[in-house]
Design a protein around this motif. Structure first.
Motif, PDB file in Angstrom:
ATOM      1  N   TYR A   1       0.838  -1.191   0.000  1.00  0.00           N
ATOM      2  CA  TYR A   1       0.000   0.000   0.000  1.00  0.00           C
ATOM      3  C   TYR A   1       0.875   1.245   0.000  1.00  0.00           C
ATOM      4  CZ  TYR A   1       0.785   0.438   5.095  1.00  0.00           C
ATOM      5  OH  TYR A   1       1.340   0.585   6.343  1.00  0.00           O
ATOM      6  N   GLN A   2       0.250   2.398  -0.147  1.00  0.00           N
ATOM      7  CA  GLN A   2       0.973   3.652  -0.284  1.00  0.00           C
ATOM      8  C   GLN A   2       0.358   4.709   0.622  1.00  0.00           C
ATOM      9  OE1 GLN A   2       0.790   5.599  -4.205  1.00  0.00           O
ATOM     10  NE2 GLN A   2       3.011   5.748  -4.199  1.00  0.00           N
TER      11      GLN A   2
ATOM     12  N   GLY B   1       8.993 -22.563  12.460  1.00  0.00           N
ATOM     13  CA  GLY B   1       9.100 -21.116  12.511  1.00  0.00           C
ATOM     14  C   GLY B   1       9.728 -20.631  13.798  1.00  0.00           C
ATOM     15  N   SER B   2      10.321 -19.458  13.732  1.00  0.00           N
ATOM     16  CA  SER B   2      11.021 -18.981  14.910  1.00  0.00           C
ATOM     17  C   SER B   2      10.794 -17.501  15.153  1.00  0.00           C
ATOM     18  CB  SER B   2      12.525 -19.227  14.750  1.00  0.00           C
ATOM     19  OG  SER B   2      13.003 -18.588  13.588  1.00  0.00           O
ATOM     20  N   ARG B   3      10.138 -16.828  14.252  1.00  0.00           N
ATOM     21  CA  ARG B   3      10.023 -15.374  14.351  1.00  0.00           C
ATOM     22  C   ARG B   3       8.589 -14.973  14.654  1.00  0.00           C
ATOM     23  NH1 ARG B   3      11.634 -14.345   8.648  1.00  0.00           N
ATOM     24  NH2 ARG B   3      11.139 -16.532   8.487  1.00  0.00           N
ATOM     25  N   PRO B   4       8.370 -13.702  15.026  1.00  0.00           N
ATOM     26  CA  PRO B   4       6.993 -13.229  15.155  1.00  0.00           C
ATOM     27  C   PRO B   4       6.251 -13.364  13.833  1.00  0.00           C
ATOM     28  CG  PRO B   4       8.527 -11.685  16.174  1.00  0.00           C
ATOM     29  CD  PRO B   4       9.357 -12.679  15.426  1.00  0.00           C
ATOM     30  N   CYS B   5       4.939 -13.189  13.867  1.00  0.00           N
ATOM     31  CA  CYS B   5       4.125 -13.470  12.679  1.00  0.00           C
ATOM     32  C   CYS B   5       4.478 -12.593  11.488  1.00  0.00           C
ATOM     33  CB  CYS B   5       2.648 -13.270  13.012  1.00  0.00           C
ATOM     34  SG  CYS B   5       2.044 -14.295  14.352  1.00  0.00           S
ATOM     35  N   GLY B   6       4.673 -11.294  11.720  1.00  0.00           N
ATOM     36  CA  GLY B   6       4.747 -10.383  10.592  1.00  0.00           C
ATOM     37  C   GLY B   6       5.937  -9.460  10.598  1.00  0.00           C
ATOM     38  N   THR B   7       6.203  -8.878   9.432  1.00  0.00           N
ATOM     39  CA  THR B   7       7.286  -7.924   9.238  1.00  0.00           C
ATOM     40  C   THR B   7       6.767  -6.746   8.418  1.00  0.00           C
ATOM     41  OG1 THR B   7       9.050  -9.577   9.346  1.00  0.00           O
ATOM     42  CG2 THR B   7       9.541  -7.585   8.114  1.00  0.00           C
ATOM     43  N   HIS B   8       7.241  -5.542   8.751  1.00  0.00           N
ATOM     44  CA  HIS B   8       6.918  -4.353   7.978  1.00  0.00           C
ATOM     45  C   HIS B   8       8.105  -3.973   7.113  1.00  0.00           C
ATOM     46  CE1 HIS B   8       7.134   0.129   7.524  1.00  0.00           C
ATOM     47  NE2 HIS B   8       5.929  -0.077   7.056  1.00  0.00           N
ATOM     48  N   ALA B   9       7.838  -3.479   5.906  1.00  0.00           N
ATOM     49  CA  ALA B   9       8.884  -2.987   5.005  1.00  0.00           C
ATOM     50  C   ALA B   9       8.432  -1.658   4.418  1.00  0.00           C
ATOM     51  CB  ALA B   9       9.152  -3.997   3.898  1.00  0.00           C
ATOM     52  N   PHE B  10       9.389  -0.843   3.995  1.00  0.00           N
ATOM     53  CA  PHE B  10       9.052   0.471   3.445  1.00  0.00           C
ATOM     54  C   PHE B  10      10.007   0.859   2.342  1.00  0.00           C
ATOM     55  CE2 PHE B  10      11.866   1.023   7.057  1.00  0.00           C
ATOM     56  CZ  PHE B  10      12.777   1.986   6.654  1.00  0.00           C
ATOM     57  N   SER B  11       9.560   1.772   1.477  1.00  0.00           N
ATOM     58  CA  SER B  11      10.343   2.180   0.322  1.00  0.00           C
ATOM     59  C   SER B  11       9.961   3.596  -0.089  1.00  0.00           C
ATOM     60  CB  SER B  11      10.093   1.230  -0.854  1.00  0.00           C
ATOM     61  OG  SER B  11      10.706   1.699  -2.047  1.00  0.00           O
ATOM     62  N   LEU B  12      10.933   4.340  -0.564  1.00  0.00           N
ATOM     63  CA  LEU B  12      10.679   5.687  -1.072  1.00  0.00           C
ATOM     64  C   LEU B  12      10.179   5.664  -2.506  1.00  0.00           C
ATOM     65  CD1 LEU B  12      13.897   7.397   0.321  1.00  0.00           C
ATOM     66  CD2 LEU B  12      11.574   7.716   1.159  1.00  0.00           C
ATOM     67  N   ASP B  13      10.605   4.663  -3.270  1.00  0.00           N
ATOM     68  CA  ASP B  13      10.297   4.665  -4.708  1.00  0.00           C
ATOM     69  C   ASP B  13       9.625   3.389  -5.198  1.00  0.00           C
ATOM     70  OD1 ASP B  13      12.378   2.867  -4.525  1.00  0.00           O
ATOM     71  OD2 ASP B  13      13.802   4.076  -5.697  1.00  0.00           O
ATOM     72  N   GLY B  14       9.421   2.410  -4.322  1.00  0.00           N
ATOM     73  CA  GLY B  14       8.821   1.154  -4.738  1.00  0.00           C
ATOM     74  C   GLY B  14       9.818   0.149  -5.281  1.00  0.00           C
ATOM     75  N   TRP B  15      11.066   0.546  -5.442  1.00  0.00           N
ATOM     76  CA  TRP B  15      12.099  -0.342  -5.972  1.00  0.00           C
ATOM     77  C   TRP B  15      13.078  -0.793  -4.897  1.00  0.00           C
ATOM     78  CZ3 TRP B  15      11.735  -2.437 -10.668  1.00  0.00           C
ATOM     79  CH2 TRP B  15      10.932  -1.797 -11.631  1.00  0.00           C
ATOM     80  N   GLU B  16      13.609   0.149  -4.154  1.00  0.00           N
ATOM     81  CA  GLU B  16      14.568  -0.157  -3.098  1.00  0.00           C
ATOM     82  C   GLU B  16      13.827  -0.230  -1.767  1.00  0.00           C
ATOM     83  OE1 GLU B  16      17.723  -0.876  -3.547  1.00  0.00           O
ATOM     84  OE2 GLU B  16      17.584  -0.554  -5.726  1.00  0.00           O
TER      85      GLU B  16
ATOM     86  N   GLY C   1       3.476  15.720   1.260  1.00  0.00           N
ATOM     87  CA  GLY C   1       2.866  15.149   0.069  1.00  0.00           C
ATOM     88  C   GLY C   1       3.701  14.095  -0.628  1.00  0.00           C
ATOM     89  N   THR C   2       4.892  13.808  -0.133  1.00  0.00           N
ATOM     90  CA  THR C   2       5.747  12.807  -0.758  1.00  0.00           C
ATOM     91  C   THR C   2       5.143  11.417  -0.586  1.00  0.00           C
ATOM     92  OG1 THR C   2       7.678  14.151  -0.212  1.00  0.00           O
ATOM     93  CG2 THR C   2       8.066  11.855  -0.845  1.00  0.00           C
ATOM     94  N   PRO C   3       4.904  10.694  -1.682  1.00  0.00           N
ATOM     95  CA  PRO C   3       4.360   9.337  -1.555  1.00  0.00           C
ATOM     96  C   PRO C   3       5.431   8.356  -1.106  1.00  0.00           C
ATOM     97  CG  PRO C   3       4.746   9.845  -3.858  1.00  0.00           C
ATOM     98  CD  PRO C   3       5.053  11.103  -3.089  1.00  0.00           C
ATOM     99  N   VAL C   4       5.048   7.434  -0.249  1.00  0.00           N
ATOM    100  CA  VAL C   4       5.947   6.376   0.201  1.00  0.00           C
ATOM    101  C   VAL C   4       5.198   5.049   0.135  1.00  0.00           C
ATOM    102  CG1 VAL C   4       7.371   7.844   1.658  1.00  0.00           C
ATOM    103  CG2 VAL C   4       5.333   6.786   2.619  1.00  0.00           C
ATOM    104  N   PHE C   5       5.949   3.978  -0.022  1.00  0.00           N
ATOM    105  CA  PHE C   5       5.379   2.646  -0.166  1.00  0.00           C
ATOM    106  C   PHE C   5       5.624   1.846   1.114  1.00  0.00           C
ATOM    107  CE2 PHE C   5       6.268   4.182  -4.380  1.00  0.00           C
ATOM    108  CZ  PHE C   5       5.243   3.696  -5.179  1.00  0.00           C
ATOM    109  N   HIS C   6       4.657   0.991   1.422  1.00  0.00           N
ATOM    110  CA  HIS C   6       4.757   0.114   2.582  1.00  0.00           C
ATOM    111  C   HIS C   6       4.303  -1.289   2.196  1.00  0.00           C
ATOM    112  CE1 HIS C   6       5.202   3.447   5.520  1.00  0.00           C
ATOM    113  NE2 HIS C   6       4.426   4.094   4.676  1.00  0.00           N
TER     114      HIS C   6
END
Length: 558
Positions: free
Chosen positions: A452-453, A478-493, A459-464
């Protein structure tokens, strides 16, 4: 685990001192998170540093000697508190550490203090007894160090006891250990640009988020009268497995598209019995009531988004056409009985399809589905995002061999398209977005992305993205918590915020708690105006392979 207030304090005679002041149960499985405060006054800083201790977790598992960013700080260390002091003495590049107790079964690691040097976000611990890992909460210097879920602001750091999850950090996303005294968010999108602020800079999280780096969804107690989608068929429970929720301005209702298992079966029959149903509610949290079977079996894992220009509803899903796998009928009350299972999908290799409404009505009519991805070696969990210019960016997964296993390992990739409604323009990108989630120490990887964005104040769009850690939630391998968050300035990196975006402990408004058997397929309900999350949707297991689709509210500022 439940909230525990530590009444005792532990003091150390070395130049750095630490005192325990609160622990909170962030993860299931009976482990408590303990918080300590280390006095860094003689270590080159004028203020205290907060440290989060995680008993029974190893954040450096398998990495020493194989990963140059993981180093041995010292041998013969007597406690995790002393290990925390050693990490802080090293400086801000030290983001986390693992202390192995004198009782650790491998003598090569007994009483050793091992640290990571890539900053706060390098956090993907493995469950392991006789190990305590910790995260150092330095101050922040940019919004990137707040996971792009908040802003970095100066505040007056006090030494009072607190249970607040919002503390301080300056870890650079790329682990830069340069010097800076920035105490504002002027370089708010400088991912990896360095800059080390005062310890008195902290993240102020946006609505729906909490945590030291705004990396944890701020989940709230669930009203059992709502719950989300609890399907009933033939007078018995019918399992469901996550879905998308969107609001329709035409009828003023909330609409859910979910995977439902036929014949009152459980999740073990997902690749035989799953179909996509349409349900509605007058409240975003439910209860949702089934209105129709939109796509019959085998159809699975729907994700629905809207075209921002036409308002049409667009669904991406996995399906087998024609259906070749047999229907399982040996089930009862949402549970699968003997004689059925998912061995026919090991792994699933069905194509990904797309369909859309012909108008802006959530009721349809829907177009004839078309294939958009095939021959990928697995179901793709495709999560799309349609941009205002009509183009598409999305995440999909491949399920492929790794060094640890012949075929386990979920890797995430990008897909782009010049026009969302013309699959011939789609381009598959096969580079692994998150190699740290699918290396040999985190071999299972991540799946079920929700893309999502949002926009920041300028007003700068960011991706999540919200991801499910494959075999996470402390279940099975499994060994980790259920979920992870990620983010990006441009959708590529992309950058990861570390594991722990959501957990399997679900609290209810009546004071009771459910420790979910499984919690996958994360989706978010998003505010139409701000784009910020207001609820977390997950396929949630509660006994055996019986499941339902939970809609859990998030803390909102409105």
């Amino acid at each position: 685990s439940v909230l525990v207030i530590l009444l005792s304090s532990v003091f150390f005679s070395s130049r750095l001192t630490a005192s325990a002041y609160v622990s909170s149960g962030e993860r299931g499985g009976g482990e408590s998170i303990r918080r300590i405060r280390v006095n860094a006054g003689e270590g080159g800083y004028s203020e205290n540093v907060d440290v989060e201790l995680h008993p029974g977790q190893n954040c450096v598992y398998g990495r020493l000697g194989r990963d140059a960013t993981v180093i041995l700080l010292k041998e013969n260390v007597t406690s995790p508190e002393d290990c925390a002091k050693l990490c802080i003495e090293r400086g801000r590049s030290c983001g986390s550490f693992a202390w192995h107790s004198p009782s650790f079964p491998n003598p090569d690691f007994k009483s050793k203090c091992i640290a990571t040097t890539k900053g706060y976000f390098d956090w993907f611990p493995t469950l392991e007894s006789q190990v305590t890992s910790g995260r150092i909460e330095w101050g922040c210097s940019s919004a990137a160090e707040c996971s792009l879920n908040g802003k970095c602001s100066k505040y007056n750091h006090t030494h009072t006891k607190t249970t607040s999850p919002k503390h301080t950090t300056t870890n650079s996303v790329r682990g830069n250990d340069s010097n800076s005294n920035s105490d504002s968010d002027s370089d708010r999108f400088g991912v990896g640009s360095g800059g080390l602020s005062s310890l008195s800079s902290r993240c102020e999280c946006e609505s729906g988020w909490r945590g030291h780096a705004c990396q944890i969804l701020d989940t709230q107690p669930v009203d059992k009268n709502k719950l989300g989608f609890r399907s009933i068929a033939n007078g018995m429970n019918a399992s469901s497995w996550g879905g998308s929720v969107l609001f329709s301005e035409l009828d003023g209702k909330w609409h859910m598209w979910a995977s439902e298992l036929q014949h009152n079966c459980g999740l073990n029959t997902w690749c035989q019995n799953s179909r996509i149903v349409h349900a509605t509610a007058t409240d975003e949290h439910g209860p949702y009531h089934k209105q129709e079977v939109l796509f019959p079996r085998y159809s699975h894992e729907p994700t629905v988004v809207r075209d921002p220009t036409s308002g049409r509803f667009v669904m991406y899903f996995t399906a087998q056409r024609p259906v070749e796998r047999p229907l399982c009928t040996n089930c009862s009350n949402g549970l699968t009985l003997d004689g059925c299972g998912d061995l026919l999908c090991n792994p699933n290799t069905d194509a990904t399809w797309m369909a859309h409404t012909e108008t802006n009505s959530a009721w349809g009519p829907w177009s004839r589905p078309v294939i958009v991805l095939k021959d990928t070696g697995s179901d793709t969990n495709l999560s799309p995002l349609i941009l205002r210019n009509g183009s598409l960016v999305g995440m999909w997964r491949s399920f492929a061999p790794t060094k640890r296993s012949d075929w386990f390992g979920s890797k995430l990739h990008l897909i782009t398209g010049e026009r969302w409604d013309d699959p011939s323009t789609y381009m598959i990108h096969r580079s692994n977005i998150f190699p740290s989630l699918s290396n040999w120490t985190n071999w299972a990887g991540a799946e079920d992305p929700f893309l999502y964005q949002t926009k920041h104040d300028d007003g700068t769009p960011v991706f999540h993205a919200i991801l499910h850690n494959l075999y996470g939630c402390g279940t099975g391998l499994g060994s980790r918590p259920c979920g992870t968050h990620a983010f990006s300035l441009d959708g590529w990196e992309w950058n990861l915020s570390g594991s722990g975006a959501y957990h399997r402990n679900i609290h209810f408004t009546d004071g009771s708690e459910l420790v979910a058997v499984s919690r996958e397929r994360p989706h978010l309900v998003l505010n139409d105006t701000t784009g910020l999350p207001t609820a977390l949707i997950t396929g949630t297991g509660y006994v055996g392979d019986a499941t339902f689709t939970l809609v859990q509210p998030l803390q909102s500022s409105t």
